[in-house]
Design a protein around this motif. Structure first.
Motif, PDB file in Angstrom:
ATOM      1  N   UNK A 181      10.642   5.235  -3.926  1.00 49.67           N
ATOM      2  CA  UNK A 181       9.835   3.872  -3.938  1.00 49.67           C
ATOM      3  C   UNK A 181       8.416   4.176  -4.039  1.00 49.67           C
ATOM      4  N   UNK A 182       7.881   5.529  -3.914  1.00 47.33           N
ATOM      5  CA  UNK A 182       6.557   5.586  -4.420  1.00 47.33           C
ATOM      6  C   UNK A 182       5.674   5.927  -2.889  1.00 47.33           C
ATOM      7  N   UNK A 183       6.407   6.093  -1.906  1.00 53.17           N
ATOM      8  CA  UNK A 183       5.914   6.548  -0.606  1.00 53.17           C
ATOM      9  C   UNK A 183       5.898   8.027  -0.477  1.00 53.17           C
ATOM     10  N   UNK A 184       4.789   8.688  -0.721  1.00 53.95           N
ATOM     11  CA  UNK A 184       4.754  10.134  -0.622  1.00 53.95           C
ATOM     12  C   UNK A 184       4.026  10.782   0.536  1.00 53.95           C
ATOM     13  N   UNK A 185       3.532   9.912   1.573  1.00 53.78           N
ATOM     14  CA  UNK A 185       3.134  10.546   2.923  1.00 53.78           C
ATOM     15  C   UNK A 185       3.939  10.042   3.891  1.00 53.78           C
ATOM     16  N   UNK A 186       4.598  11.125   4.364  1.00 55.61           N
ATOM     17  CA  UNK A 186       5.749  10.978   5.276  1.00 55.61           C
ATOM     18  C   UNK A 186       5.348  12.150   6.441  1.00 55.61           C
ATOM     19  N   UNK A 187       5.415  11.479   7.705  1.00 56.68           N
ATOM     20  CA  UNK A 187       5.117  12.243   9.024  1.00 56.68           C
ATOM     21  C   UNK A 187       6.453  12.079   9.815  1.00 56.68           C
ATOM     22  N   UNK A 188       7.061  13.356  10.044  1.00 56.24           N
ATOM     23  CA  UNK A 188       8.254  13.114  11.175  1.00 56.24           C
ATOM     24  C   UNK A 188       7.975  13.255  12.314  1.00 56.24           C
ATOM     25  N   UNK A 189       8.610  12.294  13.192  1.00 62.12           N
ATOM     26  CA  UNK A 189       8.197  12.058  14.493  1.00 62.12           C
ATOM     27  C   UNK A 189       9.248  12.878  15.543  1.00 62.12           C
TER      28      UNK A 189
ATOM     29  N   UNK B  14       3.671  13.256  16.320  1.00 64.80           N
ATOM     30  CA  UNK B  14       4.059  13.287  15.105  1.00 64.80           C
ATOM     31  C   UNK B  14       3.495  14.641  14.849  1.00 64.80           C
ATOM     32  N   UNK B  15       4.528  15.426  14.299  1.00 65.34           N
ATOM     33  CA  UNK B  15       4.166  16.634  14.140  1.00 65.34           C
ATOM     34  C   UNK B  15       4.391  17.072  12.591  1.00 65.34           C
TER      35      UNK B  15
ATOM     36  N   UNK C 242       0.753  -1.120   0.016  1.00 65.64           N
ATOM     37  CA  UNK C 242       0.095  -0.017   0.077  1.00 65.64           C
ATOM     38  C   UNK C 242       0.963   1.237  -0.208  1.00 65.64           C
ATOM     39  N   UNK C 243       1.029   2.052  -1.103  1.00 66.91           N
ATOM     40  CA  UNK C 243       1.727   3.128  -1.376  1.00 66.91           C
ATOM     41  C   UNK C 243       1.304   4.410  -0.711  1.00 66.91           C
ATOM     42  N   UNK C 244      -0.023   4.259  -0.473  1.00 65.19           N
ATOM     43  CA  UNK C 244      -0.720   5.465   0.346  1.00 65.19           C
ATOM     44  C   UNK C 244      -0.604   5.513   1.793  1.00 65.19           C
ATOM     45  N   UNK C 245       0.206   4.339   2.403  1.00 70.97           N
ATOM     46  CA  UNK C 245       0.263   4.325   3.795  1.00 70.97           C
ATOM     47  C   UNK C 245       1.450   5.351   4.298  1.00 70.97           C
ATOM     48  N   UNK C 246       1.035   5.891   5.451  1.00 72.96           N
ATOM     49  CA  UNK C 246       1.825   7.026   5.856  1.00 72.96           C
ATOM     50  C   UNK C 246       3.165   6.419   6.559  1.00 72.96           C
ATOM     51  N   UNK C 247       4.282   7.050   6.351  1.00 72.78           N
ATOM     52  CA  UNK C 247       5.456   6.631   6.788  1.00 72.78           C
ATOM     53  C   UNK C 247       5.864   7.277   8.008  1.00 72.78           C
ATOM     54  N   UNK C 248       6.099   6.952   9.085  1.00 75.23           N
ATOM     55  CA  UNK C 248       6.678   7.622  10.186  1.00 75.23           C
ATOM     56  C   UNK C 248       8.198   7.747  10.260  1.00 75.23           C
ATOM     57  N   UNK C 249       8.695   8.748  10.069  1.00 79.09           N
ATOM     58  CA  UNK C 249      10.102   8.951   9.682  1.00 79.09           C
ATOM     59  C   UNK C 249      10.696   9.583  11.337  1.00 79.09           C
ATOM     60  N   UNK C 250      11.570   8.630  11.940  1.00 75.46           N
ATOM     61  CA  UNK C 250      12.214   9.085  13.110  1.00 75.46           C
ATOM     62  C   UNK C 250      13.650   9.314  12.662  1.00 75.46           C
TER      63      UNK C 250
ATOM     64  N   UNK D 237      12.562   5.783  25.621  1.00 76.05           N
ATOM     65  CA  UNK D 237      12.134   6.011  24.242  1.00 76.05           C
ATOM     66  C   UNK D 237      10.769   6.297  24.094  1.00 76.05           C
ATOM     67  N   UNK D 238      10.531   7.271  23.084  1.00 77.83           N
ATOM     68  CA  UNK D 238       9.167   8.207  23.129  1.00 77.83           C
ATOM     69  C   UNK D 238       8.188   7.299  22.512  1.00 77.83           C
ATOM     70  N   UNK D 239       6.916   7.213  22.815  1.00 78.00           N
ATOM     71  CA  UNK D 239       5.674   6.731  22.300  1.00 78.00           C
ATOM     72  C   UNK D 239       5.073   7.811  21.286  1.00 78.00           C
ATOM     73  N   UNK D 240       4.970   7.678  19.984  1.00 78.47           N
ATOM     74  CA  UNK D 240       4.122   8.728  19.266  1.00 78.47           C
ATOM     75  C   UNK D 240       2.963   8.773  19.404  1.00 78.47           C
ATOM     76  N   UNK D 241       2.421  10.038  19.660  1.00 76.31           N
ATOM     77  CA  UNK D 241       1.108  10.255  19.660  1.00 76.31           C
ATOM     78  C   UNK D 241       0.229   9.502  20.509  1.00 76.31           C
ATOM     79  N   UNK D 242      -0.729  10.020  21.113  1.00 77.35           N
ATOM     80  CA  UNK D 242      -1.670   9.243  22.097  1.00 77.35           C
ATOM     81  C   UNK D 242      -1.485   9.385  23.553  1.00 77.35           C
TER      82      UNK D 242
END
Length: 170
Positions: free
Chosen positions: A124-132, A157-158, A96-104, A146-151
């Motif tokens: 690679x075709x992954x255009x949805x990137x979130x920076x953690x 993720x910002x 699934x190329x539309x899935x968001x990749x969380x980049x740390x 070690x942090x736990x993203x969002x929640x």
């Protein structure tokens, strides 16, 4: 003679709710959450920069790509080479190329290296990137764990990007 009975003359039944099963169920749920919560985090140690942005909701099964201080890559908790990144991402996202990749990335990683990884994601075709990053901390080293993203944790993720900022999307 006819006798009229009043409702006051009937013996009263005790109508109380038995809360013991409710307490048992709640304790079982508490144990389940306590056991599964540590399994939902990524344990690759990285010193994240901080931000004061509001956290965004975390997806059910996020894909974390980590750029470590030595510029090595880790997908989830597994170390990968930059050449194996497209195949590993395809496996992690089930194609699934539309899935968001969380980049740390460790805060010692330079901007050029980070942009190189984002270019590999775009290729690679992954255009949805979130920076953690760390949420509301002055220094990433002060977080202590070690942090736990969002929640609700100290991380979030910002500034999610729909595409890497290195150029226009095709």
């Amino acid at each position: 003679m006819i006798r009229i009975r009043h409702t006051d003359e009937n013996p009263h039944e005790a109508s109380e709710i038995n809360v013991t099963p409710f307490i048992d169920v709640m304790l079982v749920l508490l144990v389940i959450f306590m056991v599964t919560a540590p399994l939902t985090t990524v344990n690759v140690p990285v010193d994240l920069p901080s931000s004061s942005e509001k956290p965004t909701p975390r997806p059910d099964d996020p894909v974390f790509l980590t750029v470590k201080a030595d510029h090595g890559l880790a997908l989830g908790e597994d170390d990968i080479s930059p050449d194996a990144l497209p195949g590993a991402l395809a496996t992690a996202t089930k194609g699934n190329k539309d899935e968001r990749i969380f980049l740390r990335a460790d805060k010692t990683v330079d901007y050029g290296t980070l942009m190189g990884v984002m270019d590999k994601l775009r290729t690679a075709g992954y255009l949805k990137v979130a920076l953690v990053n760390l949420q509301g901390q002055e220094k990433g080293a002060e977080a202590g764990a070690t942090p736990v993203p969002a929640g609700g944790g100290a991380a979030s993720t910002a500034r999610p990007a729909t595409a890497p900022a290195s150029g226009p999307t095709p």
